[in-house]
Design a protein around this motif. Structure first.
Motif, mmCIF file in Angstrom:
data_model
loop_
_atom_site.group_PDB
_atom_site.id
_atom_site.type_symbol
_atom_site.label_atom_id
_atom_site.label_comp_id
_atom_site.label_asym_id
_atom_site.label_seq_id
_atom_site.Cartn_x
_atom_site.Cartn_y
_atom_site.Cartn_z
ATOM 1 N N SER A 118 0.828 -1.205 0.000
ATOM 2 C CA SER A 118 0.000 0.000 0.000
ATOM 3 C C SER A 118 0.861 1.253 0.000
ATOM 4 C CB SER A 118 -0.924 -0.005 1.224
ATOM 5 O OG SER A 118 -1.647 1.201 1.312
ATOM 6 N N MET A 119 1.922 1.241 0.845
ATOM 7 C CA MET A 119 2.821 2.406 0.901
ATOM 8 C C MET A 119 3.508 2.607 -0.440
ATOM 9 S SD MET A 119 4.434 1.679 4.671
ATOM 10 C CE MET A 119 5.685 2.959 4.534
ATOM 11 N N HIS A 120 3.908 1.488 -1.065
ATOM 12 C CA HIS A 120 4.577 1.573 -2.364
ATOM 13 C C HIS A 120 3.623 2.125 -3.423
ATOM 14 C CE1 HIS A 120 7.235 0.641 -5.673
ATOM 15 N NE2 HIS A 120 6.286 -0.095 -6.227
ATOM 16 N N ASN A 121 2.353 1.652 -3.407
ATOM 17 C CA ASN A 121 1.374 2.111 -4.390
ATOM 18 C C ASN A 121 1.103 3.607 -4.244
ATOM 19 O OD1 ASN A 121 1.114 -0.431 -5.489
ATOM 20 N ND2 ASN A 121 -0.609 -1.003 -4.189
ATOM 21 N N LYS A 122 1.043 4.077 -2.991
ATOM 22 C CA LYS A 122 0.827 5.503 -2.767
ATOM 23 C C LYS A 122 1.976 6.326 -3.327
ATOM 24 C CE LYS A 122 -2.136 5.154 1.316
ATOM 25 N NZ LYS A 122 -2.255 5.411 2.767
ATOM 26 N N VAL A 178 13.228 -2.934 -9.621
ATOM 27 C CA VAL A 178 13.815 -4.271 -9.463
ATOM 28 C C VAL A 178 14.242 -4.501 -8.022
ATOM 29 C CG1 VAL A 178 15.753 -5.729 -10.140
ATOM 30 C CG2 VAL A 178 14.542 -4.420 -11.863
ATOM 31 N N ALA A 179 14.856 -3.451 -7.414
ATOM 32 C CA ALA A 179 15.299 -3.591 -6.018
ATOM 33 C C ALA A 179 14.126 -3.858 -5.095
ATOM 34 C CB ALA A 179 16.041 -2.331 -5.579
ATOM 35 N N ARG A 180 13.036 -3.089 -5.285
ATOM 36 C CA ARG A 180 11.879 -3.283 -4.403
ATOM 37 C C ARG A 180 11.205 -4.631 -4.672
ATOM 38 N NH1 ARG A 180 11.025 1.072 -1.475
ATOM 39 N NH2 ARG A 180 11.643 3.142 -2.250
ATOM 40 N N LYS A 221 4.037 9.879 -7.693
ATOM 41 C CA LYS A 221 4.954 10.107 -8.817
ATOM 42 C C LYS A 221 4.184 10.307 -10.122
ATOM 43 C CE LYS A 221 8.954 7.634 -6.942
ATOM 44 N NZ LYS A 221 9.867 6.492 -7.125
ATOM 45 N N ILE A 222 3.107 9.498 -10.310
ATOM 46 C CA ILE A 222 2.298 9.628 -11.525
ATOM 47 C C ILE A 222 1.655 11.010 -11.585
ATOM 48 C CG2 ILE A 222 0.205 8.794 -12.665
ATOM 49 C CD1 ILE A 222 0.974 5.983 -11.718
ATOM 50 N N ASN A 223 1.115 11.463 -10.455
ATOM 51 C CA ASN A 223 0.492 12.794 -10.410
ATOM 52 C C ASN A 223 1.501 13.887 -10.720
ATOM 53 O OD1 ASN A 223 -2.008 11.732 -9.763
ATOM 54 N ND2 ASN A 223 -1.684 11.900 -7.553
ATOM 55 N N GLU A 224 2.731 13.721 -10.198
ATOM 56 C CA GLU A 224 3.772 14.715 -10.478
ATOM 57 C C GLU A 224 4.102 14.756 -11.966
ATOM 58 O OE1 GLU A 224 7.022 13.635 -8.031
ATOM 59 O OE2 GLU A 224 6.194 14.527 -6.198
ATOM 60 N N LEU A 225 4.213 13.572 -12.580
ATOM 61 C CA LEU A 225 4.511 13.516 -14.008
ATOM 62 C C LEU A 225 3.374 14.115 -14.835
ATOM 63 C CD1 LEU A 225 6.061 9.935 -14.247
ATOM 64 C CD2 LEU A 225 7.258 12.102 -14.526
ATOM 65 N N GLU A 226 2.118 13.834 -14.408
ATOM 66 C CA GLU A 226 0.969 14.385 -15.119
ATOM 67 C C GLU A 226 0.959 15.911 -15.041
ATOM 68 O OE1 GLU A 226 -3.904 13.870 -15.291
ATOM 69 O OE2 GLU A 226 -2.738 12.916 -13.707
#
Length: 665
Positions: free
Chosen positions: A359-363, A471-473, A368-373
């Motif tokens: 959940s933390m990773h998805n948030k 990959v690391a995560r 990041k997606i919102n920032e890129l948008e």
């Protein structure tokens, strides 16, 4: 778990000492202040007494604390200094239960007190800055350290109060202890103790310094020194059995007993502290003492009681405000149930922990997606504005040309010669304009190509880092979790199935799983340098050098004036550049000694890497693309930098790089 308990200790040490600085003889202190309120000759003295009672009652009775705050403001009248103090004590009132309001009040106090140039004002300014830092401790200990060194200590020294300076030395020692710098922490704490023993050997600050020394020496593995300091603190508190500071004393006593392995005494001290923490409404401290008891029961292998404590902490909810705290508690419950043989419960808690991690990773991904948008929309808007400006310019140019044509046509009626001359001049002017336009277009095209190349390079580098992170995560959280689950399952077989209890091959497989998990974590660490994310560039580079050092290979890392506020993506690119250069020196040059120097001058960042390896003929670089130099040059170009390489066969290689640390700003 030990590292988490260490964090809790630091959190409480900073919080406790910042929040309550009243004399050990509390009754006498309160009685004297109330006497001033009743019989004081001036309103200003009564206002100061009322403000000091705000701080005293903020834990024991918030209603009384607020009453004294309101009364102090009324008594302050039109005094500018007392009005400034009222903001400071408003922060004290909110200190224990509303960090946002407390932080805002301390900022307001800083601005108001800065206009006064008296020792008293400087002392309160130091306290306002320090309490503001504690209220914003989520920004990290570098933030607290910076404020303590740059603001708090200078104001304390201006105040001319050596007791105050000693107190903040003790707090700086606590911060250094949090960063595992026990020797430096001990030095500052000793300075504080020496000053306080000379100035005021019965002050609360000296008590805090003694207890702070207990913590430092326990974590530094020096229990004998810790015991001596604990006894000194006990002697100071003995005449005052009702002191609010006994909770902090029992916490450190429990820490000492845990350090020497006396876990039953640990539980006894923690229990005493919990009784007082409940009485004084110290909710956070009560839960931390409970957690200390949990550690003791776990070491005594009384797993059922340990589990019961963890469940009560979760039920209370005080320590569940942070997702990281939840992760830790769920992990401890999984471990405790595993030790009890409750593999189903262990799996359930481990699964909850994994879901929370996901959940933390998805948030984070969503952010990041919102920032890129947002960046995409901004770029699109800017492009549209540029198109409209260009169209407007063309319209204006067209209008000017039409006016010129009409004027020439009118002039032609006067004289045919003038018309012919004008036509020739106009044709020549148009040719020159066309040539100039062509030059401009080519220049613009060249600039666009350069910008496009930079965008491509940035996209490639960002994509590479994103893929490394993913990959690391995936390795750590996905495959690592699955391997851990397999291990738990196999371990369960040895405990629940008699036919597997003595199976050597099964135990060998479990050992191989342990080795695999360790190797997987090492690979994940190389892909995603967690040290960089937690502690910054300088510490990460030092850790990288120490990671590669071994017998026959010495790496000398030197850092000069590296700032902490370099953007994270720039830090990551610098880290990759140094990592690639170091890898080349080890793998290709077979060097025995490597010197790495990193320094910063304003926005310019310098990197020098020298080795005594095999060296090579630099002419081969024109025909070869090896040693990762193409990737290095891409990163240097992206950071608007300069790259210089010198190498002599059998003498070694030197690389000098100059970068712009704000290239992406």
């Amino acid at each position: 778990m030990k590292s988490y308990l260490f964090y809790l200790l630091i959190f409480f040490a900073l919080n406790a000492s910042a929040q309550q600085q009243v004399p050990l003889n509390e009754k006498h202190h309160v009685d004297s202040l109330e006497t001033v309120l009743k019989y004081g000759r001036t309103d200003s003295s009564k206002a100061l007494a009322s403000f000091m009672l705000v701080e005293y009652w903020k834990f024991k009775d918030t209603t009384k604390s607020k009453t004294f705050l309101m009364r102090g403001r009324q008594l302050a009248g039109g005094s500018p200094y007392l009005k400034a103090l009222s903001s400071f004590y408003e922060g004290q009132y909110y200190f224990n239960w509303d960090k946002g309001k407390a932080s805002a009040a301390f900022v307001k106090a800083q601005k108001a007190l800065a206009t006064f140039h008296t020792p008293q004002a400087y002392g309160k300014l130091a306290a306002a800055w320090y309490n503001y830092a504690i209220m914003n401790r989520g920004k990290g200990y570098e933030f607290i350290t910076g404020i303590t060194i740059q603001k708090v200590l200078p104001y304390a020294e201006k105040a001319g109060d050596q007791t105050m300076v000693a107190f903040y030395f003790s707090q700086l020692a606590t911060i250094l202890m949090n960063n595992y710098q026990f020797a430096k922490a001990d030095d500052y704490n000793k300075k504080a103790i020496v000053l306080l023993e000379k100035q005021d050997h019965q002050s609360t600050n000296l008590l805090f310094a003694y207890l702070n020394g207990v913590s430092i020496n326990c974590y530094a593995g020096k229990p004998r020194i810790a015991k001596t300091l604990l006894q000194k603190a006990k002697i100071m508190l003995a005449p005052f059995p009702g002191s609010l500071n006994y909770t902090l004393y029992y916490y450190n006593e429990a820490l000492y007993y845990a350090t020497v392995g006396s876990y039953k005494e640990t539980i006894s001290s923690a229990t005493k502290g919990m009784v007082l923490a409940t009485r004084y409404n110290q909710k956070q401290m009560q839960q931390q003492l409970l957690f200390r008891s949990y550690e003791a029961y776990l070491n005594l292998k009384e797993y059922a009681q340990a589990k019961k404590i963890l469940l009560s902490i979760i039920e209370d909810g005080t320590m569940l405000t942070s997702a990281n705290d939840k992760l830790m508690l769920y992990g401890e419950l999984a471990k405790t149930n595993k030790m009890m043989g409750n593999y189903n419960d262990a799996y359930d808690w481990q699964n909850r922990r994994q879901q929370l991690t996901d959940s933390m990773h998805n948030k984070q991904v969503e952010v990041k997606i919102n920032e890129l948008e947002t960046k995409y929309r901004t770029a699109k808007s800017q492009k549209r504005i540029a198109e409209l400006q260009a169209k407007n310019h063309q319209t204006e140019l067209k209008s000017k040309n039409e006016k010129l044509f009409n004027w020439l046509l009118g002039s032609g009626c006067v004289s045919l010669l003038a018309i012919l001359t004008t036509v020739l001049l106009n044709a020549r002017s148009n040719r020159q304009l066309a040539v100039q336009k062509e030059i401009n277009y080519r220049q613009q095209l060249h600039e666009l190509e350069q910008k496009q190349q930079l965008r491509i390079a940035k996209a490639m580098l960002d994509g590479e880092e994103n893929e490394r992170e993913r990959v690391a995560r995936d390795l750590h959280d996905g495959l690592g979790g699955m391997l851990a689950g397999v291990k738990i399952g196999l371990s369960g077989l040895t405990s629940t199935k008699d036919e597997f209890a003595q199976d050597k091959d099964l135990f060998r497989i479990i050992g191989q799983l342990d080795t695999s998990v360790t190797e997987l974590r090492r690979i994940a660490r190389n892909l995603l340098p967690e040290t960089l994310l937690k502690f910054g560039l300088e510490v990460a580079l030092k850790d990288l050098c120490e990671f590669y050092m071994r017998d026959g290979l010495h790496i000398d890392f030197q850092a000069f004036h590296i700032e902490k506020d370099i953007p994270l993506n720039i830090q990551l690119n610098i880290y990759r550049i140094v990592q690639e250069l170091l890898f080349n020196a080890i793998k290709h040059a077979h060097a025995n000694n490597v010197l790495i120097q990193c320094s910063q001058n304003d926005s310019i960042f310098f990197i020098t890497v020298e080795d005594d390896g095999a060296g090579f003929d630099t002419k081969i670089l024109k025909d070869r693309k090896g040693m990762g130099l193409a990737n290095l040059k891409n990163r240097v170009s992206y950071l608007k930098g300069k790259f210089e390489l010198r190498s002599v066969i059998n003498e070694g290689t030197t690389v000098n790089i100059e970068l712009n640390s704000h290239a992406d700003a």
